[in-house]
Design a protein around this motif. Sequence first.
Motif, PDB file in Angstrom:
ATOM      1  N   THR A  19       0.941  -1.007   0.021  1.00 46.49           N
ATOM      2  CA  THR A  19       0.018  -0.101  -0.017  1.00 46.49           C
ATOM      3  C   THR A  19       0.816   1.234  -0.011  1.00 46.49           C
ATOM      4  N   GLN A 162       0.786  -0.234  -9.251  1.00 42.83           N
ATOM      5  CA  GLN A 162       0.735   0.132  -7.571  1.00 42.83           C
ATOM      6  C   GLN A 162      -0.523  -0.247  -6.986  1.00 42.83           C
ATOM      7  N   ASP A 163      -1.488  -0.704  -7.646  1.00 42.66           N
ATOM      8  CA  ASP A 163      -2.962  -1.270  -7.200  1.00 42.66           C
ATOM      9  C   ASP A 163      -3.651  -2.283  -7.900  1.00 42.66           C
ATOM     10  N   ASN A 164      -4.886  -2.439  -7.750  1.00 45.76           N
ATOM     11  CA  ASN A 164      -5.429  -3.500  -8.678  1.00 45.76           C
ATOM     12  C   ASN A 164      -6.058  -3.109  -9.899  1.00 45.76           C
ATOM     13  N   THR A 167      -2.582   0.926 -12.057  1.00 45.18           N
ATOM     14  CA  THR A 167      -2.196   2.612 -11.960  1.00 45.18           C
ATOM     15  C   THR A 167      -0.532   2.426 -11.825  1.00 45.18           C
TER      16      THR A 167
END
Length: 180
Positions: A19, A162-164, A167
């Motif tokens: 995160t 950096q995310d699902n 991004t």
Amino acid sequence: MEKIVLGSGKLYIDEFTGTLPEDAEIEVEEKLLGLIQSGASLSYKPSFHEAKDDLGLVSKKIITDEEAILKSGVMTWNGNTLEKLCSTARITEDKTKKIRIVKIGGAAKYNGKKYVLHFVHKDSVDGDIRITIVGSNEAGFELAFAKDKETVINAEFKAQPQDNEGTLILYKEEDSSITA
């Protein structure tokens, strides 16, 4: 509000744990990668595939790949900085002799670490800009020691999702014209 962006900023780094940290958490002296020279640059390059008929009457285009790279020259650095710039680096310190040893190389020593890179451009007039990516330095580095020039490490961090949502770049800007 459109703005004219002038100047450089500071580049912070922290190991990515899944995160993104809050701005205040990463924007601390201990997480400063080093003071930078010649600024920083962010590039984003999409790749497309276009299918079209021979006569050019119909076509359909899709995005097939994306690449984002954050580049910066790191002017203040030490052996600990090299560990963040090289995924095969290992550090040992001899506290008695006050010496740090950095071993670099050995494909079997690849650590697979990803880092949060957080660039902050301060602007007291138009508002600050923050750019955050997750990635690692994939360009290697060169240490050039010259009699009349400082040694600057030019790092090139290639972004990874950096995310699902996939991004690659998180861009945040302060803008006083945004109202509730």
